[in-house]
Design a protein around this motif. Structure first.
Motif, PDB file in Angstrom:
ATOM      1  N   THR A 114      62.286  77.460  32.095  1.00 30.63           N
ATOM      2  CA  THR A 114      61.137  78.374  32.738  1.00 30.63           C
ATOM      3  C   THR A 114      59.942  78.788  31.864  1.00 30.63           C
ATOM      4  O   THR A 114      58.891  78.784  32.323  1.00 30.63           O
ATOM      5  N   ARG A 115      60.528  79.100  30.303  1.00 33.64           N
ATOM      6  CA  ARG A 115      59.300  79.449  29.614  1.00 33.64           C
ATOM      7  C   ARG A 115      58.358  78.439  29.265  1.00 33.64           C
ATOM      8  O   ARG A 115      57.042  78.870  29.326  1.00 33.64           O
ATOM      9  N   ARG A 116      58.901  77.203  29.266  1.00 33.01           N
ATOM     10  CA  ARG A 116      58.025  76.131  28.990  1.00 33.01           C
ATOM     11  C   ARG A 116      57.362  75.662  30.134  1.00 33.01           C
ATOM     12  O   ARG A 116      55.899  75.550  30.169  1.00 33.01           O
ATOM     13  N   ARG A 117      57.804  75.860  31.349  1.00 31.70           N
ATOM     14  CA  ARG A 117      57.146  75.571  32.532  1.00 31.70           C
ATOM     15  C   ARG A 117      56.080  76.583  32.888  1.00 31.70           C
ATOM     16  O   ARG A 117      55.031  76.114  33.346  1.00 31.70           O
ATOM     17  N   LEU A 118      56.159  77.807  32.408  1.00 26.30           N
ATOM     18  CA  LEU A 118      55.188  79.052  32.622  1.00 26.30           C
ATOM     19  C   LEU A 118      54.157  79.171  31.264  1.00 26.30           C
ATOM     20  O   LEU A 118      53.653  80.120  31.542  1.00 26.30           O
ATOM     21  N   ALA A 119      54.426  78.190  30.413  1.00 25.28           N
ATOM     22  CA  ALA A 119      53.544  78.118  29.156  1.00 25.28           C
ATOM     23  C   ALA A 119      53.584  79.416  28.421  1.00 25.28           C
ATOM     24  O   ALA A 119      52.528  79.993  27.886  1.00 25.28           O
ATOM     25  N   VAL A 120      55.084  79.895  28.446  1.00 26.08           N
ATOM     26  CA  VAL A 120      55.039  81.126  27.636  1.00 26.08           C
ATOM     27  C   VAL A 120      55.901  80.423  26.185  1.00 26.08           C
ATOM     28  O   VAL A 120      57.202  80.311  26.357  1.00 26.08           O
ATOM     29  N   GLU A 121      55.240  80.912  25.234  1.00 23.36           N
ATOM     30  CA  GLU A 121      55.823  80.280  23.879  1.00 23.36           C
ATOM     31  C   GLU A 121      56.606  81.384  22.954  1.00 23.36           C
ATOM     32  O   GLU A 121      55.807  82.094  22.477  1.00 23.36           O
ATOM     33  N   VAL A 122      57.690  81.225  22.807  1.00 26.03           N
ATOM     34  CA  VAL A 122      58.390  82.334  22.078  1.00 26.03           C
ATOM     35  C   VAL A 122      58.811  81.674  20.889  1.00 26.03           C
ATOM     36  O   VAL A 122      59.505  80.876  20.680  1.00 26.03           O
ATOM     37  N   GLU A 123      58.629  82.632  19.696  1.00 23.23           N
ATOM     38  CA  GLU A 123      58.941  81.957  18.479  1.00 23.23           C
ATOM     39  C   GLU A 123      60.651  81.996  18.644  1.00 23.23           C
ATOM     40  O   GLU A 123      61.336  82.904  18.943  1.00 23.23           O
TER      41      GLU A 123
END
Length: 231
Positions: A114-123
């Motif tokens: 989900t984070r990749r699909r919504l372009a949320v990059e978490v370290e």
């Protein structure tokens, strides 16, 4: 006649370019939060797996983006997940509720898919895999044990692991229910595993490329290690 006064550059609305811009969240953002809104989620009233799922959001950097409404809806999701896991008795898990719960996890940036699909990059952080439940069917246990051996696990946050425990429990219950698995059930499980990027197809759709170490690379590494030991 002169035209209208143009807007300042910062006030102009962009009508081209990417709709979603990558949002970078530091690895230590949101972790260990003590916001009272978390304590308002009644985890002591939830099934243990649902309680662990809700609690996992207190240690994920993505919660840095949460507002009061996110925490309030997370409470509802926890209650729904708990009901799903406690109300079945000898009956299979309710398929419609299962699909709804899995869909709802998308809204909380639960998984790396989900984070990749919504372009949320978490370290990446050092999130560890929880212990497997001893009662799980071998198929569920094998799936769960395979996760830390797979490359995508290095991007997992505490929420990914808590969700994986839920998915493994769902697999166990349907395999041991004594009833044939319907297409809807399998579709729900497949969607959940896709969110966790467990297959190469899911990883490619999420633009996650894992470098595979060839047999030649492994052999060369062992040769160099042996040479170093000889010296």
């Amino acid at each position: 006649m002169t035209g209208p006064v143009p807007k300042r550059s910062e006030a102009r609305r962009r009508r081209n370019g990417p709709i979603i811009e990558t949002l970078h969240v530091p690895g230590n953002a949101g972790t260990g939060v003590t916001d009272t809104r978390i304590s308002e989620v009644p985890t002591n009233q939830l099934h243990p797996i649902a309680a662990d799922f809700v609690d996992s959001f207190s240690d994920t950097p993505a919660n840095y983006l949460f507002d009061a409404s996110d925490w309030a809806e997370l409470r509802i999701l926890g209650l729904a997940m708990s009901q799903l896991l406690t109300s079945n008795g000898t009956k299979p898990i309710a398929v419609d509720l299962l699909a709804a719960v899995i869909d709802a996890t998308d809204d909380f940036l639960t998984t790396e898919g989900t984070r990749r699909r919504l372009a949320v990059e978490v370290e990446t952080t050092a999130a560890t895999q929880p212990a497997a439940y001893s009662h799980w069917h071998p198929a569920a246990r094998e799936w769960f044990d395979a996760l830390p051996l797979s490359g995508q696990a290095m991007w997992y946050q505490t929420t990914d692991w808590a969700f994986a425990v839920f998915v493994a429990e769902v697999i166990h219950r349907f395999v041991t229910s004594g009833e044939r698995m319907s297409g809807k059930v399998y579709a729900s499980i497949q969607k959940a595993t896709t969110l966790l990027l467990t297959t190469e197809g899911a990883r490619r759709k999420a633009q996650l490329n894992l470098n595979k170490t060839s047999a030649d690379d492994i052999g060369l590494t062992r040769l160099m290690e042996a040479y170093a030991d000889y010296l």
